[in-house]
Enzyme design. Structure first.
Site, PDB file in Angstrom:
ATOM      1  N   VAL A 196     -24.526   4.844  -0.563  1.00  0.00           N
ATOM      2  CA  VAL A 196     -24.873   4.466  -1.943  1.00  0.00           C
ATOM      3  C   VAL A 196     -24.042   5.300  -2.925  1.00  0.00           C
ATOM      4  O   VAL A 196     -24.551   5.938  -3.826  1.00  0.00           O
ATOM      5  CB  VAL A 196     -26.399   4.575  -2.213  1.00  0.00           C
ATOM      6  N   GLY A 197     -22.722   5.263  -2.691  1.00  0.00           N
ATOM      7  CA  GLY A 197     -21.769   5.867  -3.625  1.00  0.00           C
ATOM      8  C   GLY A 197     -21.505   4.890  -4.757  1.00  0.00           C
ATOM      9  O   GLY A 197     -22.419   4.203  -5.213  1.00  0.00           O
TER      10      GLY A 197
ATOM     11  N   LYS B  14       0.851  -1.189   0.000  1.00  0.00           N
ATOM     12  CA  LYS B  14       0.000   0.000   0.000  1.00  0.00           C
ATOM     13  C   LYS B  14       0.883   1.234   0.000  1.00  0.00           C
ATOM     14  O   LYS B  14       1.928   1.259   0.655  1.00  0.00           O
ATOM     15  CB  LYS B  14      -0.868   0.007   1.269  1.00  0.00           C
TER      16      LYS B  14
END
Ligand code: NAI
Length: 349
Positions: A182-183, A80
């Site tokens: 709710v992206g 990462k």
């Protein structure tokens, strides 16, 4: 910075501190494991309270990527990158190109992609300086592009598996599902669920996004405070991490937690709490692996888009295996998943 003493340190192979005074770049790349292949994981752009916090995040998230990639059956280890959003952060092309040079200096041991704060455009700029990038613009009929629809499809298959296991139902028709957020991921998930006949309850801080799923999927909007505690069959956290915690578990009415958000459990103990409460939990990094499967197929360039959908669909049976092992051993599903991931990595190493 005391990397070895950090609670998120887990035998990481390498940590690279990236600093460029000319462009102001400050970034950290953590490589947790390359046992299964190049350490793959997105780059996050974030403003941290301290450099130690940034290091902690890079260590924690890179280990999570090792587990996610292992459980997705990919030839990828875990890594990462975090770019620190300093007060004078420029976001210039030169800065992202410099970051690309640091990624390139690892000669492919780390492969980056999009994460919070990044976009396809920034990945294209990083790509000016290194080929070890995925999440670029999509070529026709090839894997790539926005991974969210694939992520959502994997979650949909995971919810099907959880409902079959816990409720003995082989269809989502009439199943009540609460979606928090709710992206990108939550929106596509609602579409799949609606097509399958599920009844949706949704909440989001963005009223326009709520309106869209109310209109397109017949969802019922509820308040931000209510959504997790809704009287439904499945709760699908698709916004923030750490929403499953000591405070929230007791208020859950749903017998299943299965959603796309990363790091849903605030602590490992919360997996045990869900288990003790008789709530079936679909481990987040297993159910939300569709996006990284898409990225892997793009990077290795060996799969058509249809083949990627098929690989993502395998998330359903993979979760069923975890549920069965949990039932057989009495261990929480989160522990079973961690053990399986560690075993896959150890076998490869
Ligand atoms: P997004 O930013 O498009 O959507 C998140 C949504 O959550 C936004 O609409 C936002 O307004 C809403 N939200 C924020 N705080 C909220 C709250 N307190 N209550 C209700 N809603 C709230 O992000 P995206 O891409 O959909 O990702 C969602 C989650 O899924 C994140 O945890 C992400 O790390 C994870 N994820 C995403 C993948 C992808 O392919 N996009 C892959 C794997 C995991």
């Amino acid at each position: 910075m005391a990397a070895f003493d950090d609670s998120a340190f887990d035998g990481h192979e390498r940590v690279l501190f990236c600093h460029d005074p000319l462009t102001g770049l400050k970034a950290i790349i953590a490589i947790h494991s390359t046992a299964l292949g190049p350490a793959a994981g997105g780059t996050r752009l974030w403003s941290y309270a301290s450099d130690d916090d940034a290091l902690h995040d890079a260590l924690r998230l890179s280990q999570g990527m090792s587990f996610k990639n292992a459980m997705a059956g990919l030839s990828f280890g875990g890594g990462k990158g975090v770019i620190i959003k300093t007060p004078d952060f420029s976001g210039s092309v030169a800065m992202y190109e410099k970051y690309g040079e640091f990624v390139d200096s690892l000669h492919g041991d780390y492969v980056t992609a999009e994460d919070v704060g990044m976009s396809v455009d920034t990945m294209e700029v990083i790509h000016h300086r290194t080929r070890y990038v995925a999440g670029l613009s999509r070529q026709q009929h090839k894997a790539g592009g926005d991974p969210s629809p694939k992520t959502s499809f994997g979650i949909f298959k995971g919810i099907e598996a959880a409902v079959a296991f816990k409720l003995g139902r082989d269809s989502l028709d009439g199943i009540r599902i609460a979606v928090q957020g709710v992206g990108h991921v939550g929106y596509y998930l609602c579409r799949y669920l609606h097509e399958a006949g599920a009844r949706l309850v949704v909440a989001d801080i963005d009223a326009d996004r709520v309106r869209r799923v109310v209109e397109e999927c017949g969802a019922t909007a509820v308040s931000l405070d209510e959504v997790l505690a809704s009287d439904v069959d499945v709760v699908a956290p698709c916004a923030l991490g750490a929403v499953i915690n000591e405070r929230s578990v007791g208020s859950l009415k749903a017998p299943i937690v299965a959603g796309g958000a990363n790091n849903q459990l605030e602590t490992d103990a919360d997996g045990q709490r869900l288990h003790d409460a008789g709530i079936l939990y679909a481990p987040d990094y297993v159910i939300n692996g569709g996006g990284i499967i898409n990225v892997a197929c793009e990077y290795y360039g060996e799969a058509t888009d249809q083949e990627v959908w098929d690989q993502v669909a395998a998330i359903g049976p993979r979760l069923t295996g975890i549920f069965e092992e949990s039932a057989a051993t009495g261990l929480p599903t989160s522990t079973v998943a961690d053990r399986q991931a560690r075993q896959i990595i150890a076998d490869a190493g």
